[in-house]
Motif scaffolding. Structure first.
Motif: not given
Length: 195
Positions: A77, A58, A65-66, A73, A61-63
């Protein structure tokens, strides 16, 4: 001659680029099996510049998606895995090991940054295409993507290395109910010339 064999169908005529994913995980064993197939892609002088970052946690993944453009996105995600297909600009350092019968292979690239860059891009792209075919052969679905801030991805995932991002690919089990109709392809006579 037609592609009627089941494997040709799954790899090409039925293979699609997907954007919607089922909540079904992809294991590390599957990723290892995927690489075991993809590693056989041909590359010039066996240079193998492709490097992979399997984004599964997670926070990672967030890094990532940014760093994506807005339209990509949600695709990433919900994908179980996003692989960052990179290209190592220091691939000549591996040539003595990977192409030992040409003793001057590494020197061929010395002082030629444009040749290094074009070779890394061309061959990592070829390897990345094999990665997609290998995933399909193993029953996985793919969604290759551009549409990201390359410098941001490089900073977030390749900082301190000689690797630069080529493209991204979502991997998992697609929600086939969400797939759009296939786009047309150029016919032979428009795309090809026999000389």
């Amino acid at each position: 001659m037609t592609a009627t064999h089941a494997s040709a169908e799954s790899l090409f005529t039925a293979g699609r680029s997907h954007s919607s994913w089922l909540p079904k995980p992809v294991s590390e064993a599957q990723l290892r099996a995927l690489y075991e197939l993809a590693q056989w892609a041909p590359t010039s002088m066996n240079c193998q510049p492709m490097r992979l970052r399997w984004v599964v946690t997670a926070p990672s993944k967030q890094r990532l998606i940014d760093c994506l453009y807005e339209g990509n996105k949600a695709k990433s995600e919900h994908a179980p895995v996003v692989v960052i297909v990179g290209q190592d600009l220091d691939f000549p350092a591996t040539l003595p090991r990977l192409f030992p019968h040409k003793t001057d292979a590494q020197a061929y690239y010395s002082g030629k940054p444009d040749l290094v860059a074009s070779t890394a891009l061309r061959n990592s792209s070829l390897q990345g295409a094999y990665l997609i075919m290998a995933a399909r052969a193993l029953g996985l679905d793919c969604g290759p993507m551009s549409g990201f801030d390359m410098q941001a991805v490089d900073a977030a995932f390749w900082s301190g290395t000689t690797v630069r991002t080529n493209f991204l690919c979502n991997i998992g089990y697609a929600d086939h109910a969400q797939v759009k109709p296939r786009g047309p392809r150029l016919p032979f006579d428009e795309a090809c010339t026999i000389v």
